[in-house]
Design an enzyme around this catalytic site. Structure first.
Site, short mmCIF file in Angstrom:
data_model
loop_
_atom_site.label_atom_id
_atom_site.label_comp_id
_atom_site.label_asym_id
_atom_site.label_seq_id
_atom_site.Cartn_x
_atom_site.Cartn_y
_atom_site.Cartn_z
N ALA A 23 -1.30 2.68 -2.23
CA ALA A 23 -1.36 2.00 -3.52
C ALA A 23 -1.29 0.49 -3.33
O ALA A 23 -2.01 -0.27 -3.97
CB ALA A 23 -0.22 2.48 -4.42
N ASP A 24 -0.41 0.04 -2.44
CA ASP A 24 -0.34 -1.39 -2.14
C ASP A 24 -1.63 -1.90 -1.51
O ASP A 24 -2.19 -2.92 -1.92
CB ASP A 24 0.82 -1.67 -1.18
CG ASP A 24 2.16 -1.77 -1.88
OD1 ASP A 24 2.20 -2.27 -3.01
OD2 ASP A 24 3.16 -1.35 -1.29
N LEU A 25 -2.09 -1.20 -0.50
CA LEU A 25 -3.25 -1.69 0.25
C LEU A 25 -4.52 -1.67 -0.59
O LEU A 25 -5.29 -2.63 -0.58
CB LEU A 25 -3.43 -0.86 1.52
CG LEU A 25 -2.30 -0.97 2.54
CD1 LEU A 25 -2.48 0.04 3.66
CD2 LEU A 25 -2.22 -2.39 3.10
#
Length: 398
Positions: free
Chosen positions: A170-172
């Site tokens: 989700a972050d990447l």
């Protein structure tokens, strides 16, 4: 010349998603000025794992997403510090921030205030749930967005519980959306001469990536179940355990079915007209999977891969991280490069995986020490004297 040379990005973000986005821009040539809290910096400077070198230890987490940037320290709680940000924003092309909704507005550093100083500014706000909506003021982390977006509900073994992917996807992926947003806005600015404000929600980004799972829901009303490495709409597409307890992943289309059956010595399945199409194999999933599982258990991973690759059947070994780093194709493509770090010495990093013709390729640079470039950025960008910088530092603004 790299494609983003001349672009100035003021990076007020921390942790992972936005720093990953701005690192990609930096390694494609942008000048990224990372603004960090005096004394502590981006909190990931304190995150494990720590690499040890001749001069001490450095967070590997921080280095993974902050290469090729210039670091300055500015206290945003100080009015003098906020004036520094206003001065830098007045000259920047892009500002990236991931503060909770309303934080920078209270400090006079929101889009409205800064665009009045620089109408060409592209201002990106990346938050967990966006600038509005019922969840706007909620806090969240990568795994929260994985859970709430449905991604985690799709991941795990058949009949088992949900599983998070092995990376903070989700972050990447949100970081990639931020980079796409910036590049899109800059292209728009070329036509209008004006910047704008971009609202990136990490939750929205994950929901948008449901794609094929959402297509099954829209088309069939199906809520997909967890299938491990199997594909809900293609058979066979899964990972199989080999005789040596190593795994090989196979994904085939109709044209690969008979070659696969020949390679794995399954003549009865290969000549069965009911299995010639994916629809037929979907209807008989359990039978097909059982037969391939038994065939693969008779072969080592190397034997199975050689047979399938030789038959032009799409397959690949499931490699552990050390195997990936030693892989001949990874080495040939130069995916791991090295930089010289003042604390660690020579250290490896993963390059931005783009190759250009007509511009120089992205270049791996080292991550900055905390506040390493404060004085030179303030001199170069704001024309400040050594005495003026010292006064700001003495007053707690830097």
């Amino acid at each position: 010349m790299r494609p983003l040379e001349g672009l100035v990005v003021l990076d007020l973000s921390r942790v992972l998603a936005c720093p990953f986005a701005t690192m990609v821009l930096a390694e494609m040539g942008a000048e990224v000025i990372k603004v960090e809290q005096p004394g502590s910096g981006d909190e990931t400077r304190g995150f494990e794992p720590f690499a040890q070198g001749p001069g001490g230890e450095v967070s590997g987490y921080y280095m993974a997403c902050n290469r090729s940037k210039r670091s300055i320290t500015v206290n945003l709680r100080s009015e003098e510090g906020r004036e520094v940000i206003r001065g830098l924003a007045a000259q920047a092309d892009v500002l990236v921030e991931n503060f909770p909704v309303g934080t920078l507005k209270r400090r006079g550093l929101d889009y409205g205030a800064l665009s009045a100083l620089n109408p060409r500014l592209v201002y990106v706000s990346c938050t967990g749930f966006g600038q509005d909506g019922p969840y706007a003021r909620r806090k969240g982390y990568d795994t929260v967005f994985q859970a709430m977006s449905g991604l985690m509900s799709l991941t795990g073994e058949r009949g088992g519980g949900p599983v998070k992917p092995g990376l903070p996807v989700a972050d990447l992926s949100s970081g990639l959306w931020v980079a796409i947003a910036i590049l899109s806005a800059l292209q728009g600015r070329e036509r209008t001469g004006k910047g704008g404000h971009i609202d990136v929600s990490m939750f929205d980004a994950q929901v948008a990536q449901l794609t094929i799972a959402a297509a099954r829901y829209f088309a069939l009303g199906e809520v997909p179940s967890r299938l491990g490495t199997e594909h809900p709409g293609r058979v066979p597409s899964a990972s199989f355990r080999c005789r040596d307890d190593k795994w090989l992943h196979i994904t085939v289309s109709d044209q690969h079915w008979q070659p696969l059956c020949r390679a794995l010595d399954m003549p009865a399945l290969g000549t069965d007209p009911g299995l010639a199409t994916n629809a037929g194999r979907l209807a008989r999933r359990e039978e097909v999977m059982r037969a391939i599982t038994e065939a693969m258990a008779r072969l080592t991973r190397a034997e199975a891969f050689a047979a399938l690759d030789g038959a032009d059947v799409p397959a690949g070994p499931l490699l552990s991280l050390d195997e990936v780093m030693a892989d001949e194709h990874v080495r040939a493509r130069g995916l791991v490069e090295r930089f010289a770090h003042p604390v660690l010495g020579d250290f490896p990093g993963l390059r931005v995986p783009l190759r250009f013709e007509g511009w120089e390729d992205p270049r791996l640079g080292r991550p900055p020490l905390l506040g390493e470039h404060t004085d030179e950025v303030l001199r170069e960008r704001l024309g400040m004297s050594a005495a003026g910088i010292a006064a700001l530092r003495e007053g707690g603004a830097l």
